[in-house]
Design an enzyme around this catalytic site. Structure first.
Site, short mmCIF file in Angstrom:
data_model
loop_
_atom_site.label_atom_id
_atom_site.label_comp_id
_atom_site.label_asym_id
_atom_site.label_seq_id
_atom_site.Cartn_x
_atom_site.Cartn_y
_atom_site.Cartn_z
N HIS A 431 0.90 -1.10 -0.18
CA HIS A 431 0.05 -0.01 -0.06
C HIS A 431 0.85 1.26 -0.06
O HIS A 431 1.29 1.65 1.12
CB HIS A 431 -0.86 0.06 1.43
CG HIS A 431 -1.62 -1.07 1.52
ND1 HIS A 431 -2.16 -1.59 2.69
CD2 HIS A 431 -2.18 -2.22 0.72
CE1 HIS A 431 -2.69 -2.74 2.63
NE2 HIS A 431 -2.81 -2.94 1.56
C1 LIG Z 1 -0.39 -7.88 -4.27
C2 LIG Z 1 -1.34 -6.62 -3.69
C3 LIG Z 1 -2.51 -6.67 -2.75
C4 LIG Z 1 -3.36 -5.93 -2.32
N1 LIG Z 1 -4.34 -6.09 -1.51
C5 LIG Z 1 -5.09 -5.11 -1.29
C6 LIG Z 1 -6.65 -5.31 -0.74
O1 LIG Z 1 -6.93 -6.66 -0.33
N2 LIG Z 1 -7.33 -4.30 -0.41
C7 LIG Z 1 -6.76 -3.02 -0.53
O2 LIG Z 1 -7.61 -2.18 -0.50
N3 LIG Z 1 -5.81 -2.48 -1.30
C8 LIG Z 1 -4.92 -3.83 -1.51
N4 LIG Z 1 -3.89 -3.49 -2.30
C9 LIG Z 1 -3.37 -2.02 -2.44
C10 LIG Z 1 -4.25 -1.45 -3.79
O3 LIG Z 1 -4.37 -2.09 -4.78
C11 LIG Z 1 -3.84 -0.22 -4.17
O4 LIG Z 1 -3.81 0.54 -2.94
C12 LIG Z 1 -4.48 0.64 -5.36
O5 LIG Z 1 -4.63 -0.30 -6.43
C13 LIG Z 1 -3.87 1.77 -5.84
O6 LIG Z 1 -4.54 2.56 -6.47
P1 LIG Z 1 -3.76 3.63 -7.60
O7 LIG Z 1 -4.93 3.94 -8.48
O8 LIG Z 1 -3.13 4.61 -6.53
O9 LIG Z 1 -2.38 2.71 -8.22
P2 LIG Z 1 -2.65 1.45 -9.07
O10 LIG Z 1 -3.74 0.65 -9.01
O11 LIG Z 1 -1.56 0.85 -8.78
O12 LIG Z 1 -2.72 1.87 -10.60
C14 LIG Z 1 -1.54 2.58 -11.15
C15 LIG Z 1 -1.55 2.36 -12.79
O13 LIG Z 1 -0.66 3.19 -13.25
C16 LIG Z 1 -0.04 2.62 -14.22
N5 LIG Z 1 1.11 3.33 -14.48
C17 LIG Z 1 2.26 3.98 -13.55
N6 LIG Z 1 3.08 4.57 -14.14
C18 LIG Z 1 2.48 4.76 -15.52
C19 LIG Z 1 3.00 5.65 -16.63
N7 LIG Z 1 4.05 6.31 -16.71
N8 LIG Z 1 2.31 5.73 -17.68
C20 LIG Z 1 1.14 4.80 -17.81
N9 LIG Z 1 0.80 4.32 -16.78
C21 LIG Z 1 1.41 4.23 -15.72
C22 LIG Z 1 0.65 1.37 -13.51
O14 LIG Z 1 1.05 0.22 -14.53
C23 LIG Z 1 -0.83 1.00 -12.81
O15 LIG Z 1 -1.48 0.09 -13.44
C24 LIG Z 1 -2.75 -4.47 -2.78
C25 LIG Z 1 -1.82 -4.14 -3.59
C26 LIG Z 1 -1.07 -5.38 -4.08
C27 LIG Z 1 -0.03 -4.95 -5.00
#
Ligand SMILES: Cc1cc2nc3c(=O)[nH]c(=O)nc-3n(C[C@H](O)[C@H](O)[C@H](O)COP(=O)(O)OP(=O)(O)OC[C@H]3O[C@@H](n4cnc5c(N)ncnc54)[C@H](O)[C@@H]3O)c2cc1C
Length: 495
Positions: A431
């Site tokens: 996270h």
């Molecule tokens: C294995 C695992 C288990 C987890 N389990 C849980 C859970 O059970 N419950 C929970 O609440 N949270 C969980 N989390 C955390 C949760 O998934 C994240 O907090 C959440 O997805 C974050 O959302 P976000 O939109 O900030 O980023 P993300 O969902 O990580 O999305 C960011 C996206 O941006 C893309 N990206 C990055 N840089 C670039 C770029 N320069 N150009 C284009 N694309 C780019 C990435 O490839 C990615 O697909 C878990 C995380 C992991 C890894």
């Protein structure tokens, strides 16, 4: 309108903006893999679905940083635990940020909307053996144990579920891939994968003395060719490591990259007479807030996680090849109680010369002390559940045999004295949060109450970077709620 990233934040904001009638293009640097493509081979899945194939760490190598990187981002690989942001955390966020929306009911309404869309329920949380042992230990101690709310529809909740960290083959996990991104596409959004956004294009307005304005993105597509996307506005939703990296590469400064929280996690592990097969079973089904209830809002919570051989090999203590192998051979009989810490201290994201993110993070003394208390208590849970031996995941092997007089206390003292910082114990962050935090004051935040960066017109943020402090619970639903809420001010700014 260009949205960078398609995970919890990007997927939701893209759908809401497309629904509002905006012309949306989503740029995602990962690939497009769906139910039929999830091969469930651990090593290959890290390469295909995870950020930097799971090789990212803090700069001192003390804490692994695990994040998804595929269409749907973290929501495709995550463990489906779906907590609403606790009201006390929302109140803290309002106070820290000076943004009323956190406590006014506005974010609460968005939480309700996204939870409803994802079908969040406690009714599909049948515990596998790992979670049965967690629950058994907690109940025998008389400690808090509860079912986890999950974003699943038609989940099998059986042994096969343990592989869903490599994508759910049933489509039961309500990732953005099968929810918001489908809706975004249906509303006209274009989803482009294999495109790495390198820089926000900013028109200079120095003549008028006003801030620059985002006018598009420069990106690199699979195969290495340069791509330029012109847009009226840009929404950064690349996650709390990559969003600040993108903004820093684009020339922003100020508070961008600061205040990074990681929810550093460690565990106590136990050896059981019965087979556990800790890689199997519902991803996460039980949790405990016992320490938080006793020690306050920054105390750790307990959850388990599926442990496949690659993860076990990295996590288990190393004394020698022979000792490590002996432990690995006992994998089927090991279980764990994960200690998920809510960090009060913060790290920082910078970029190196080629623009790659570098994460500086040091566990502060208060967080390390709370982690030690968490591991000590997790050891008690495993002992109560019937473990014949309990150990921490320090580099050195610290273990005890339940039942021996004073054994638990001596073990807890030894683990606390050894400490958890600086690579002395295995730590992992699932996270990442807070690295472009929202706030009314540009001196302490990177993004304003309307999701716009303080420095650049038309450049917005809608992901985990926004959190004013750590959420203290698994953050996906909080990220989605903020992205849901972001669509209003962003659409208004463009109308
Ligand atoms: C294995 C695992 C288990 C987890 N389990 C849980 C859970 O059970 N419950 C929970 O609440 N949270 C969980 N989390 C955390 C949760 O998934 C994240 O907090 C959440 O997805 C974050 O959302 P976000 O939109 O900030 O980023 P993300 O969902 O990580 O999305 C960011 C996206 O941006 C893309 N990206 C990055 N840089 C670039 C770029 N320069 N150009 C284009 N694309 C780019 C990435 O490839 C990615 O697909 C878990 C995380 C992991 C890894």
């Amino acid at each position: 309108m260009a949205v960078v990233g398609s995970g919890a934040g990007g997927g939701v904001v893209a759908a809401e903006l497309a629904r509002a009638g905006l012309d949306v293009v989503v740029l995602e640097k990962g690939g497009y893999l769906a139910e039929r493509d999830f091969h469930h081979q651990e090593g290959d899945a890290y390469r295909d679905l995870y950020l930097y194939a799971q090789t990212l760490t803090t700069d001192d190598l003390a804490c692994r940083i695990v994040a998804g990187s595929t269409l749907g981002g973290g929501t495709v690989v995550n463990f489906s635990t779906s907590f609403a942001t606790p009201p006390a955390v929302l109140a803290e966020w309002a106070e820290v940020s000076g943004v009323a929306a956190f406590a006014s009911g506005e974010v609460a309404d968005s939480l309700e909307a996204v939870a409803g869309r994802l079908g969040v329920t406690e009714g599909q949380s049948r515990p596998g053996v790992r979670d049965q042992l967690l629950e058994r230990g907690l109940e025998r101690l008389g400690w808090h144990a509860g079912p986890l709310p999950r974003n699943v529809r038609g989940c099998a909740q059986d042994a096969g579920c343990g592989w869903c960290g490599f994508g759910c083959r049933l489509g039961a996990k309500q990732s953005t891939l099968v929810t918001y991104l489908e809706e975004a596409a249906a509303a006209g959004a274009r989803l482009v994968v294999g495109v790495d956004a390198r820089r926000v294009l900013i028109s200079s307005s120095s003549a008028t003395g006003q801030a620059g304005r985002a006018v598009g993105l420069e990106a690199v597509a699979d195969g290495g060719h340069r791509l330029v996307v012109r847009a009226r506005a840009v929404v950064a939703a690349a996650g709390a490591v990559e969003t600040p990296a993108l903004l820093l590469r684009s020339g922003l400064g100020g508070q961008v990259g600061q205040h990074l929280r990681l929810h550093p996690g460690t565990a106590a592990m136990g050896v059981f007479g019965e087979p556990v097969r800790w890689w199997e079973g519902t991803l996460q089904a039980r949790w405990s807030a016992e320490l938080r209830q006793r020690l306050g809002p920054y105390a750790p919570i307990f959850e388990t996680v599926p442990v496949h051989p690659g993860t076990a090999a990295v996590a288990l203590p190393w004394q020698s090849a022979a000792a490590h192998r002996a432990l690995m051979e006992r994998s089927a009989n090991l279980s764990l109680v994960g200690v998920l810490c809510r960090d009060s201290g913060a790290g920082r994201v910078r970029v190196d010369r080629d623009g790659s993110p570098r994460v500086r993070y040091r566990l502060n003394a208060a967080d390390e002390a709370r982690m030690a208390a968490g591991v000590a208590a997790a050891g008690e849970v495993l002992a109560a559940a019937g473990a014949s031996e309990v150990f921490s995941i320090h580099r050195q092997r610290f273990s005890f045999r339940p039942g021996a007089p004073d054994a638990h206390r001596a073990w807890a003292d030894a683990t606390r004295q050894a400490g958890f910082a600086g690579g002395r114990a295995t730590l992992a962050s699932y996270h990442q949060m807070g690295s472009c935090r929202m706030g009314a004051d540009p001196a302490t935040s990177a993004v304003g109450p309307d999701h716009r960066t303080h420095e650049v017109e038309g450049l917005f943020v809608a992901d985990a970077s926004l959190f004013p402090t750590a959420s203290g619970v698994n953050p996906m639903l909080s990220v989605m709620a903020l992205a849901h809420r972001a669509a209003g001010p962003i659409a208004a700014a463009l109308s």
